[in-house]
Enzyme design. Structure first.
Site, mmCIF file in Angstrom:
data_model
loop_
_atom_site.group_PDB
_atom_site.id
_atom_site.type_symbol
_atom_site.label_atom_id
_atom_site.label_comp_id
_atom_site.label_asym_id
_atom_site.label_seq_id
_atom_site.Cartn_x
_atom_site.Cartn_y
_atom_site.Cartn_z
ATOM 1 N N SER A 60 0.757 -1.179 -0.027
ATOM 2 C CA SER A 60 -0.057 -0.017 0.132
ATOM 3 C C SER A 60 0.747 1.190 -0.104
ATOM 4 O O SER A 60 2.044 1.253 0.587
ATOM 5 C CB SER A 60 -0.722 0.151 1.250
ATOM 6 N N HIS A 64 -7.219 -3.355 5.218
ATOM 7 C CA HIS A 64 -6.642 -1.964 5.003
ATOM 8 C C HIS A 64 -7.457 -1.150 4.214
ATOM 9 O O HIS A 64 -8.035 0.261 4.342
ATOM 10 C CB HIS A 64 -5.246 -2.107 4.659
ATOM 11 N N ASN A 65 -7.809 -1.838 3.179
ATOM 12 C CA ASN A 65 -8.622 -0.935 2.071
ATOM 13 C C ASN A 65 -9.875 -0.755 2.452
ATOM 14 O O ASN A 65 -10.448 0.728 2.165
ATOM 15 C CB ASN A 65 -8.507 -1.529 0.671
ATOM 16 N N LYS A 123 -4.563 -6.667 3.897
ATOM 17 C CA LYS A 123 -4.513 -5.731 3.054
ATOM 18 C C LYS A 123 -5.863 -5.061 2.607
ATOM 19 O O LYS A 123 -6.336 -4.070 2.556
ATOM 20 C CB LYS A 123 -3.641 -5.745 1.704
ATOM 21 N N GLU A 153 -9.752 2.271 4.503
ATOM 22 C CA GLU A 153 -9.563 3.384 3.787
ATOM 23 C C GLU A 153 -10.890 4.036 3.153
ATOM 24 O O GLU A 153 -11.259 5.226 3.222
ATOM 25 C CB GLU A 153 -8.583 2.952 2.651
HETATM 26 C C1 6PG Z 1 -3.429 1.364 -1.517
HETATM 27 C C2 6PG Z 1 -4.796 1.513 -1.866
HETATM 28 C C3 6PG Z 1 -4.889 1.118 -3.291
HETATM 29 C C4 6PG Z 1 -6.374 0.996 -4.088
HETATM 30 C C5 6PG Z 1 -6.426 2.408 -4.229
HETATM 31 C C6 6PG Z 1 -7.948 2.242 -5.226
HETATM 32 O O1 6PG Z 1 -3.111 0.767 -0.256
HETATM 33 O O2 6PG Z 1 -2.394 1.864 -2.156
HETATM 34 O O3 6PG Z 1 -5.746 1.098 -1.148
HETATM 35 O O4 6PG Z 1 -4.382 -0.584 -3.211
HETATM 36 O O5 6PG Z 1 -6.508 0.198 -4.934
HETATM 37 O O6 6PG Z 1 -6.662 3.068 -3.323
HETATM 38 O O7 6PG Z 1 -8.988 1.749 -4.544
HETATM 39 P P1 6PG Z 1 -10.541 1.815 -5.105
HETATM 40 O O8 6PG Z 1 -10.314 2.100 -6.620
HETATM 41 O O9 6PG Z 1 -11.227 0.762 -4.877
HETATM 42 O O10 6PG Z 1 -10.989 3.292 -4.426
#
Ligand code: 6PG
Length: 482
Positions: free
Chosen positions: A128, A186-187, A183, A190
């Site tokens: 990430s 994590h997302n 991960k 996010e």
């Molecule tokens: C990271 C992000 C990455 C992710 C994008 C787009 O940890 O660097 O999580 O892996 O793919 O942020 O995610 P979305 O297109 O689903 O918003």
């Protein structure tokens, strides 16, 4: 001298990881399906470095030190399987394949098991931090075949981000798909963090009528508090960014959110495991709702535009909003860690939650000061079942409660949609209620379907059925929970 590691896939993440490895003294062999990409890379960003190219998989394999470490930086899904299938016949027992993409963790479970049969080790690793993270220090979350970790560890820990105490934001997560699972969470987090910030923005913009410069200043101030984080920081930059005509660029961006699926997987996994991951799931649905743009435009015409003015002391509202955002964020992380705990128990992963917080402390998209407090909480109690019960977080939740309720109630009153902030509060209210109305729900289930219920005055595990109408009979259906 042979290469230390091979990387397949020269899109931006792959290129940047290679350059990062090279900076740390590793000899990297770079391969891409199309030869031109290899040449472009060698003659472009990799010029003058120790990076070497390979134009075929055989050449890549031949150029690597044993045991070979080959990292795939390609699109998740079939492409990964197809590279694995082509690589396996060229590899020796004990060689290591690493998948650094955003793979759904059941795929990693499957690949670890399938490759084990062939004597090949497999690591599925979350990476990430976007392009910049990959280049200068990402957060790396590896899991899979534990035998492979000692070979990969020096490289990954060298290139990863470091905390303020110089600890690498990379450690072994666990067996099978544990790295990709973490991960994924994590997302999901996010998604939650981003949604919460957008809700605060809408409250300030539509409710408090603030200008973009004012909102930018608020986020700059918030970034000096417990909310200090990468996402708050970039939000202040975004709000201050002007288009060529001097107007805020953000207002010219179409309000339909994209998503690549990792948040959705997190929600689906939470449903599968029966964990109330309400905030992240609301954030995924908020993106889905945003994408119904045409319907929303029509519906606004049909129902009339809302005047969402929030009256009262602006500064007091801004502070209340900050507290609501912080408290909601605690709930989001608490739910995310509940999900990881359940998955860890179910899969026997033995996740170390303090280490997970440490890995997220730097380099990744959700990096924040807050993660140090989460790490402390799990250092104090590694088995903490609800993050909000830790004394630091409990203190914040209690202190923020009245402001959080005010913001949530006001948003409902004036019609500003804040699904994540309000659902977080509702979750906490439910979680801290010893007796919920599920007794009535159980009665309903038993009434219409003879699904049985347990009684408060009898031991758990004893099931009862009542013939509620006198007509339904006394036969109960089997009792099982999905
Ligand atoms: C990271 C992000 C990455 C992710 C994008 C787009 O940890 O660097 O999580 O892996 O793919 O942020 O995610 P979305 O297109 O689903 O918003």
């Amino acid at each position: 001298m042979k290469g230390d590691i091979g990387v397949i896939g020269l899109a931006v993440m792959g290129q940047n990881l290679i350059l990062n490895m090279n900076d740390h003294g590793y000899k990297v062999v770079a391969h891409n399906r199309t030869a031109e990409k290899v040449d472009e890379f060698l003659q472009g960003p990799a010029k003058g470095t120790n990076i070497v190219g390979a134009y075929s998989l055989q050449e890549l394999v031949d150029k690597l030190e044993s045991p070979r470490k080959i990292m795939l930086m390609v699109r998740a899904g079939d492409v990964v399987d197809s590279f694995i299938d082509k690589l396996v016949p060229l590899l020796d027992k004990g060689d290591i394949i690493i998948d650094g993409g955003n793979t759904n963790f059941p795929d990693t479970n499957r690949r670890v098991a399938a490759l084990k049969e062939k004597g090949i080790h497999f690591i599925g690793s979350g990476v990430s931090g976007g392009e910049e993270g990959a280049r200068f220090g990402p957060s790396i979350m590896p899991g899979g075949s534990p035998e492979a970790w000692p070979f990969v560890k020096p490289i990954f820990q060298a290139i990863s981000a470091k905390t303020e105490n110089n600890e690498p934001c990379c450690d072994w997560v666990g067996n099978d798909g544990a790295g990709h699972f973490v991960k994924m969470v994590h997302n999901g987090i996010e998604y939650g963090d981003m949604q919460l910030i957008t809700e605060a923005y809408q409250f300030m913009k539509d409710g408090l009528g603030m200008t973009h410069d004012e909102m930018q200043s608020v986020f700059i101030e918030w970034n000096k508090t417990e909310l200090n984080s990468y996402l708050v920081e970039i939000t202040s930059d975004i709000l201050g960014y002007k288009d060529t005509d001097g107007e805020p660029l953000v207002e010219k961006i179409l309000d339909t959110a994209g998503q690549k699926g990792t948040g959705k997987w997190t929600g689906i996994n939470a449903l599968d495991m029966g964990i109330p991951l309400t905030l992240i799931t609301e954030s995924v649905f908020a993106r889905c709702l945003s994408s119904l743009k045409d319907q929303r435009v029509e519906a606004e015409e049909l129902f009339g535009k809302k005047e969402s003015i929030v009256e009262g002391d602006k500064q007091a509202w801004i502070e209340a909003l900050r507290q609501a955002l912080l408290a909601s964020k605690i709930i989001s992380y608490a739910q995310g860690f509940m999900l990881m705990r359940e998955a860890s128990n179910e899969n026997g992963w033995d996740l170390n939650y303090g280490n997970v917080a440490l890995m997220w402390r730097g380099g990744c998209i959700i990096r924040s000061a807050f993660l140090s407090n989460i790490r402390d909480a799990y250092d104090i109690d590694p088995e903490l079942s609800f993050l909000g019960s830790d004394s630091y977080f409990k203190g914040i939740l209690e202190n923020s409660m009245s402001a959080w309720r005010k913001v949530a109630a006001k948003s409902m009153e004036v019609g500003i949609p804040m699904p994540s902030m309000t659902s977080a509060l509702t979750f906490l209210d439910g979680y801290t209620t010893a007796r919920l109305p599920a007794n009535l729900l159980q009665a309903q289930r038993d009434y219409f379907g003879a699904h049985t219920y347990e009684r408060v005055d009898k031991p758990k595990g004893e099931f009862f059925h009542t013939n509620w109408t006198g007509k339904g009979g006394d036969v109960s259906s089997t009792t099982y929970n999905s």
